[in-house]
Scaffold this motif. Structure first.
Motif, PDB file in Angstrom:
ATOM      1  N   TYR A  83       0.838  -1.194   0.000  1.00  0.00           N
ATOM      2  CA  TYR A  83       0.000   0.000   0.000  1.00  0.00           C
ATOM      3  C   TYR A  83       0.883   1.257   0.000  1.00  0.00           C
ATOM      4  CZ  TYR A  83      -3.679  -3.108   1.955  1.00  0.00           C
ATOM      5  OH  TYR A  83      -4.584  -4.114   2.191  1.00  0.00           O
ATOM      6  N   MET A  96      -0.679 -11.641   2.882  1.00  0.00           N
ATOM      7  CA  MET A  96      -2.051 -12.034   2.634  1.00  0.00           C
ATOM      8  C   MET A  96      -2.100 -13.504   2.271  1.00  0.00           C
ATOM      9  SD  MET A  96      -3.474  -9.226   3.188  1.00  0.00           S
ATOM     10  CE  MET A  96      -5.130  -9.707   2.739  1.00  0.00           C
ATOM     11  N   THR A 128      -5.663 -11.125   8.365  1.00  0.00           N
ATOM     12  CA  THR A 128      -5.908 -10.254   9.514  1.00  0.00           C
ATOM     13  C   THR A 128      -5.804  -8.787   9.145  1.00  0.00           C
ATOM     14  OG1 THR A 128      -3.571 -10.213  10.143  1.00  0.00           O
ATOM     15  CG2 THR A 128      -4.940 -11.968  11.062  1.00  0.00           C
ATOM     16  N   GLY A 129      -5.181  -8.487   8.019  1.00  0.00           N
ATOM     17  CA  GLY A 129      -5.097  -7.107   7.575  1.00  0.00           C
ATOM     18  C   GLY A 129      -4.039  -6.271   8.224  1.00  0.00           C
ATOM     19  N   GLU A 130      -3.216  -6.848   9.103  1.00  0.00           N
ATOM     20  CA  GLU A 130      -2.205  -6.022   9.766  1.00  0.00           C
ATOM     21  C   GLU A 130      -1.194  -5.529   8.746  1.00  0.00           C
ATOM     22  OE1 GLU A 130      -0.136  -7.897  12.948  1.00  0.00           O
ATOM     23  OE2 GLU A 130       1.287  -6.261  13.191  1.00  0.00           O
ATOM     24  N   LEU A 131      -0.945  -4.226   8.760  1.00  0.00           N
ATOM     25  CA  LEU A 131       0.030  -3.624   7.866  1.00  0.00           C
ATOM     26  C   LEU A 131       1.310  -3.313   8.609  1.00  0.00           C
ATOM     27  CD1 LEU A 131      -2.061  -1.084   5.757  1.00  0.00           C
ATOM     28  CD2 LEU A 131      -1.659  -3.516   5.380  1.00  0.00           C
ATOM     29  N   PHE A 170       4.511  -0.891   8.344  1.00  0.00           N
ATOM     30  CA  PHE A 170       4.819   0.373   7.682  1.00  0.00           C
ATOM     31  C   PHE A 170       6.310   0.659   7.641  1.00  0.00           C
ATOM     32  CE2 PHE A 170       0.820   2.643   6.978  1.00  0.00           C
ATOM     33  CZ  PHE A 170      -0.063   1.864   7.701  1.00  0.00           C
ATOM     34  N   GLY A 171       6.719   1.369   6.593  1.00  0.00           N
ATOM     35  CA  GLY A 171       8.028   1.977   6.570  1.00  0.00           C
ATOM     36  C   GLY A 171       7.993   3.286   7.329  1.00  0.00           C
ATOM     37  N   TYR A 187     -12.235  -5.992   9.977  1.00  0.00           N
ATOM     38  CA  TYR A 187     -11.350  -5.857  11.126  1.00  0.00           C
ATOM     39  C   TYR A 187     -11.212  -4.376  11.469  1.00  0.00           C
ATOM     40  CZ  TYR A 187      -9.913 -10.652  10.077  1.00  0.00           C
ATOM     41  OH  TYR A 187      -9.897 -12.003   9.848  1.00  0.00           O
ATOM     42  N   PHE A 206      -8.666  -1.605  13.716  1.00  0.00           N
ATOM     43  CA  PHE A 206      -7.324  -1.468  14.267  1.00  0.00           C
ATOM     44  C   PHE A 206      -7.139  -0.098  14.903  1.00  0.00           C
ATOM     45  CE2 PHE A 206      -5.466  -5.087  12.017  1.00  0.00           C
ATOM     46  CZ  PHE A 206      -6.301  -5.228  10.928  1.00  0.00           C
ATOM     47  N   TYR A 219      -3.649   2.122  15.368  1.00  0.00           N
ATOM     48  CA  TYR A 219      -2.216   2.250  15.127  1.00  0.00           C
ATOM     49  C   TYR A 219      -1.709   3.474  15.861  1.00  0.00           C
ATOM     50  CZ  TYR A 219      -1.940  -1.217  11.340  1.00  0.00           C
ATOM     51  OH  TYR A 219      -1.930  -2.382  10.603  1.00  0.00           O
ATOM     52  N   GLN A 229       7.207   6.060  12.574  1.00  0.00           N
ATOM     53  CA  GLN A 229       6.968   4.634  12.393  1.00  0.00           C
ATOM     54  C   GLN A 229       5.596   4.252  12.919  1.00  0.00           C
ATOM     55  OE1 GLN A 229       9.466   2.182  11.128  1.00  0.00           O
ATOM     56  NE2 GLN A 229       7.498   1.206  10.876  1.00  0.00           N
ATOM     57  N   MET A 230       4.746   3.753  12.055  1.00  0.00           N
ATOM     58  CA  MET A 230       3.410   3.315  12.462  1.00  0.00           C
ATOM     59  C   MET A 230       3.514   1.953  13.135  1.00  0.00           C
ATOM     60  SD  MET A 230       0.887   5.413  11.417  1.00  0.00           S
ATOM     61  CE  MET A 230      -0.532   4.503  10.825  1.00  0.00           C
ATOM     62  N   LEU A 240       1.260  -1.118  15.182  1.00  0.00           N
ATOM     63  CA  LEU A 240      -0.047  -1.660  15.535  1.00  0.00           C
ATOM     64  C   LEU A 240      -0.186  -1.718  17.051  1.00  0.00           C
ATOM     65  CD1 LEU A 240      -2.705  -3.032  14.637  1.00  0.00           C
ATOM     66  CD2 LEU A 240      -1.493  -5.214  14.823  1.00  0.00           C
ATOM     67  N   ARG A 264      -5.991  -4.935  17.727  1.00  0.00           N
ATOM     68  CA  ARG A 264      -6.814  -5.374  16.599  1.00  0.00           C
ATOM     69  C   ARG A 264      -8.089  -6.035  17.132  1.00  0.00           C
ATOM     70  NH1 ARG A 264      -3.246  -8.515  13.417  1.00  0.00           N
ATOM     71  NH2 ARG A 264      -3.167  -9.934  15.176  1.00  0.00           N
ATOM     72  N   TYR A 294     -10.595  -2.476   8.097  1.00  0.00           N
ATOM     73  CA  TYR A 294     -10.022  -3.308   7.030  1.00  0.00           C
ATOM     74  C   TYR A 294     -11.042  -4.339   6.579  1.00  0.00           C
ATOM     75  CZ  TYR A 294      -7.327  -6.932   4.727  1.00  0.00           C
ATOM     76  OH  TYR A 294      -6.883  -7.855   3.823  1.00  0.00           O
ATOM     77  N   ASN A 342      -8.862  -6.421   1.630  1.00  0.00           N
ATOM     78  CA  ASN A 342      -7.666  -5.714   1.158  1.00  0.00           C
ATOM     79  C   ASN A 342      -7.785  -4.191   1.210  1.00  0.00           C
ATOM     80  OD1 ASN A 342      -6.669  -8.285   0.514  1.00  0.00           O
ATOM     81  ND2 ASN A 342      -7.510  -8.142  -1.551  1.00  0.00           N
ATOM     82  N   MET A 394      -7.851  -1.002   3.415  1.00  0.00           N
ATOM     83  CA  MET A 394      -7.558  -0.466   4.740  1.00  0.00           C
ATOM     84  C   MET A 394      -7.736   1.048   4.694  1.00  0.00           C
ATOM     85  SD  MET A 394      -6.314  -1.133   7.880  1.00  0.00           S
ATOM     86  CE  MET A 394      -4.920  -2.219   8.207  1.00  0.00           C
TER      87      MET A 394
END
Lengths: 117, 112
Positions: A33, A97, A103-106, A108-109, B33, B35, B37, B44-45, B47, B50, B95, B98, B100
């Motif tokens: 993304y 995926m 679960t959709g956890e992303l 990130f950079g 889902y 979340f 964050y 830095q993101m 989590l 959830r 989410y 796909n 989000m």
């Protein structure tokens, strides 16, 4: 490293120039993304890649923005003829995926901060 | 399309106290889902927590817990025993399939 890597960390450019931002996702992650975060704002969805499927480009703000993902791994976000309103932090995220892990956890950079003068 | 609303741009809390961040969302999906964050100054993101929409039990992760009200489409985050390191932007997200989507964020400051 094992995380999502973005480069450059900071980019200053002149109005009208083209810029390329790079994202190296976590190895094995099939979903990628791009989001844009303007100063003090939330995350604006730009584009989404999933495996070999056609990308979801619905968030790209104009035709000056494009992105590609080569070999299902590295992605490049290109902004042509940059404008001052393009100044923002561009965040890339990847996700694993699979039918077993939806679960959709992303992940990130740290983002690329773009400043257009 | 999914939308997420965070109505509190900024909040502050004294160290060791409890704070609740609000989030409402809109989705036509039944399975999704949610979340929270955290984005510290480093950008830095991370989590935080959830929640699966099909689970009625509220998720808990140490000092962080949620109050998930599916019918009201509300998903608030409670931080107990706030610590200075909790100072950050907090983003709520939904989410599904796909897709989000994030809210505008709440900037939380923990004061000593």
């Amino acid at each position: 490293g094992a995380g999502v890597s973005q480069s450059p960390s900071n980019k200053v450019t002149e109005k009208g120039k083209d810029v390329e931002l790079r994202c190296d996702p976590i190895s094995g992650h099939t979903a990628l993304y791009w989001y844009r975060q303007s100063l003090g704002q939330g995350l604006e969805f730009l584009i989404y890649f999933q495996g070999n499927s056609a990308p979801d480009k619905s968030g790209l703000p104009s035709d000056r923005f494009s992105a590609e993902r080569t070999g299902g791994s590295v992605s490049t976000l290109t902004i042509q003829r940059t404008q001052q309103e393009d100044s923002a932090v561009y965040l890339c995220a990847s996700s694993l995926m699979s039918p077993q892990l939806r679960t959709g956890e992303l992940f990130f950079g740290e983002g690329s901060r773009l400043t257009v003068l | 399309a999914q939308t997420v609303t965070q109505s509190q741009p900024e909040m502050s809390v004294q160290e060791a106290e409890t704070v609740t961040l609000s989030c409402t969302y809109d989705t036509s999906e039944n399975n999704y889902y949610l979340f929270w964050y955290k984005q510290p100054p480093s950008r830095q993101m991370i989590l935080v927590i959830r929640q699966e929409a099909y689970k009625q039990q509220n998720a808990t992760e140490n000092r962080f817990s949620v109050n998930f009200q599916k019918a009201a489409k509300s998903f608030s985050l409670k931080i107990s025993d706030s610590q200075l390191g909790d100072t950050a932007m907090y983003f709520c997200a939904t989410y599904n399939n796909n897709d989000m989507r994030f809210g505008a964020g709440t900037r939380l400051t923990v004061k000593p």
